[in-house]
Design an enzyme around this catalytic site. Structure first.
Site, mmCIF file in Angstrom:
data_model
loop_
_atom_site.group_PDB
_atom_site.id
_atom_site.type_symbol
_atom_site.label_atom_id
_atom_site.label_comp_id
_atom_site.label_asym_id
_atom_site.label_seq_id
_atom_site.Cartn_x
_atom_site.Cartn_y
_atom_site.Cartn_z
ATOM 1 N N PHE A 51 0.855 -1.183 0.000
ATOM 2 C CA PHE A 51 0.000 0.000 0.000
ATOM 3 C C PHE A 51 0.887 1.228 0.000
ATOM 4 C CE2 PHE A 51 -2.260 3.609 1.664
ATOM 5 C CZ PHE A 51 -3.396 3.594 0.879
ATOM 6 N N ASP A 56 9.207 2.869 2.054
ATOM 7 C CA ASP A 56 8.034 3.682 2.366
ATOM 8 C C ASP A 56 7.774 3.540 3.862
ATOM 9 O OD1 ASP A 56 5.548 4.726 2.885
ATOM 10 O OD2 ASP A 56 4.576 3.892 1.107
ATOM 11 N N LYS A 94 2.419 11.225 7.237
ATOM 12 C CA LYS A 94 1.588 10.969 8.409
ATOM 13 C C LYS A 94 2.073 11.729 9.660
ATOM 14 C CE LYS A 94 -1.066 7.176 6.783
ATOM 15 N NZ LYS A 94 -0.732 6.063 5.925
HETATM 16 C C1 LIG Z 1 -0.950 6.159 4.416
HETATM 17 C C2 LIG Z 1 0.114 5.585 3.558
HETATM 18 C C3 LIG Z 1 0.436 6.139 2.313
HETATM 19 C C4 LIG Z 1 -0.369 7.246 1.684
HETATM 20 O O1 LIG Z 1 -0.402 8.409 2.437
HETATM 21 P P1 LIG Z 1 -1.582 9.485 2.166
HETATM 22 O O2 LIG Z 1 -1.203 10.639 3.036
HETATM 23 O O3 LIG Z 1 -2.868 8.846 2.566
HETATM 24 O O4 LIG Z 1 -1.545 9.802 0.709
HETATM 25 C C5 LIG Z 1 1.492 5.598 1.611
HETATM 26 N N1 LIG Z 1 2.206 4.575 2.097
HETATM 27 C C6 LIG Z 1 1.934 4.009 3.289
HETATM 28 C C7 LIG Z 1 2.773 2.881 3.783
HETATM 29 C C8 LIG Z 1 0.870 4.482 4.053
HETATM 30 O O5 LIG Z 1 0.581 3.895 5.221
#
Ligand SMILES: *Cc1c(COP(=O)(O)O)cnc(C)c1O
Length: 400
Positions: free
Chosen positions: A140, A225, A254
């Site tokens: 994700f 990520d 985040k």
């Molecule tokens: C939440 C998340 C994203 C996307 O972030 P947004 O601010 O919602 O666009 C990308 N990668 C990971 C691992 C995430 O948990």
């Protein structure tokens, strides 16, 4: 107004791209939130780890208000007096020479993908428009069209093609699969150190370290990520550190905004991030003084309140206590720090009903996929609060 009335308006006028629990939150402080009917809940989701510092942290609130009174937006057409310190403090905290600020996580991922491709052409010498990026099944990384192009989740992508080419997906946790997928056109491998949305999936120990080694051997960038796993969530500043790995590129978001404001960033050293030249990439709001001031305060709170250490200690305690719950519904309990997944057996009839029951006991948690309950409270949580939650969680996990 009653809960049902808020929901009715929302359902009527808003797109239905979420399936929230039916709780309408109106206030929050630390690990607690209150709803419009005056009920109090312990927040065990932390907005998918965007609230590591807890709700409405006073220091971050002050930074937001103080900065909002001065100047909020300059665009990058001009400079502002917050951004230099954002860069410097982020470099000091993370050990990366440079960063590039964006807003949402998906934007930062897109930025990293562009960076990897550019590096592939300019540094590695891949033929233009031939670059490949290897990702993992179950990933994700956000919701843009390019990002869902390499999702393996039908629900995320089915009606959203045509897709962006140039991505190869391999099984998560399988080092050999990564090595086999590498070609002369591979610019980067991008992974989550733990797949949070995928169900709190933890790869075998040493996986990241071995993938990093393979990347080095083949002149391929290793990109992590850490949008969900970073900034203390797993009991280290970055989850890659559990494997002793320093990725070439780390993506954060985040909790960088302390729950107040969207701030994301791509971190790398100058040899990589220095490749961008004026005009190649940008964002109207990225690097704005309000976001920069908020992120500086968010970083300061992580440092001053030792949230990384607290996540490690509280995570270990919480997980060991969870493991004492002997429920026939539980298939596996796994996690690192305060990113914990309780996977239920399929016969338990889905995690959703357990999350609904937890809500009725004053605990807000959210299912991820069908059978996993994710527990990821703000990192400011203490032992007393965990001890408040444990009997309630036990009661719900023991229900028929
Ligand atoms: C939440 C998340 C994203 C996307 O972030 P947004 O601010 O919602 O666009 C990308 N990668 C990971 C691992 C995430 O948990």
């Amino acid at each position: 107004m009653k809960t049902s009335e808020f929901i009715e308006i929302e359902e009527k006028f808003g797109a239905h791209n979420y399936h929230p629990l039916d709780v309408v939150i109106t206030g929050g402080k630390g690990v607690w939130v209150t709803d419009v009917e005056g009920n109090k809940y312990l927040d065990f989701l932390s907005s998918y780890s965007a609230l590591n510092q807890g709700h409405v942290h006073p220091k971050i609130l002050k930074a937001l208000v103080d900065q909002a009174k001065k100047i909020t937006l300059t665009s990058r057409a001009f400079r502002n007096d917050q951004l230099p310190f954002f860069y410097k403090e982020l470099a000091e905290m993370t050990g990366y020479e440079m960063s590039l600020p964006m807003n949402s996580g998906a934007e930062a991922v897109e930025t990293a993908l562009k960076l990897a491709r550019k590096w592939g052409y300019q540094v590695k010498g891949i033929k233009r428009h031939q670059a490949e990026i290897i990702v993992a099944d179950g990933n994700f990384h956000g919701r843009t069209i390019s990002i869902v192009s390499f999702s393996s989740e039908p629900h995320y992508k089915d009606d959203f093609g045509p897709f962006t080419p140039g991505f190869i997906s391999v099984p998560y946790g399988d080092v050999k699969a990564v090595e086999k997928a590498i070609t002369k056109n591979t610019a980067a491998v991008m992974l989550e150190p733990i797949q949070g949305e995928g169900g709190v999936l933890i790869p075998p120990a040493g996986y990241l370290a071995e993938v990093k080694k393979i990347c080095e051997a083949h002149n391929v960038l290793f990109m992590a990520d850490e949008i969900q796993t970073g900034l203390g969530r797993t009991g280290k500043l970055f989850a890659s550190m559990h494997d002793g790995v320093r990725p070439d590129v780390t993506i954060i978001g985040k909790a960088l905004g302390g729950g107040f404001y969207p701030v994301s960033a791509v971190l790398a050293d100058k040899a990589i991030l220095g490749l961008f030249t004026p005009g190649e990439h940008g964002s109207t709001f990225g690097g704005n003084p309000l976001g920069a001031a908020v992120a500086r305060a968010a970083m300061q709170v992580i440092r001053e309140e030792k949230l990384v250490e607290n996540a490690a200690a509280m995570g270990e305690y919480f997980m060991s206590e969870l493991r004492k719950i002997k429920s026939a519904h539980i298939k596996e309990i796994r996690g690192k720090g305060l990113l914990i997944g309780v996977e239920l057996i399929p016969e338990a009839k889905g995690a959703r009903r357990f999350c609904e029951a937890l809500k009725d006991k004053g605990i807000l948690a959210k299912e991820t996929h069908d059978n996993v309950i994710r527990f990821a409270p703000p990192l400011v949580i203490d032992k007393k609060t965990i001890d408040w939650a444990l009997p309630r969680i036990k009661e719900v996990l023991m229900m028929a």
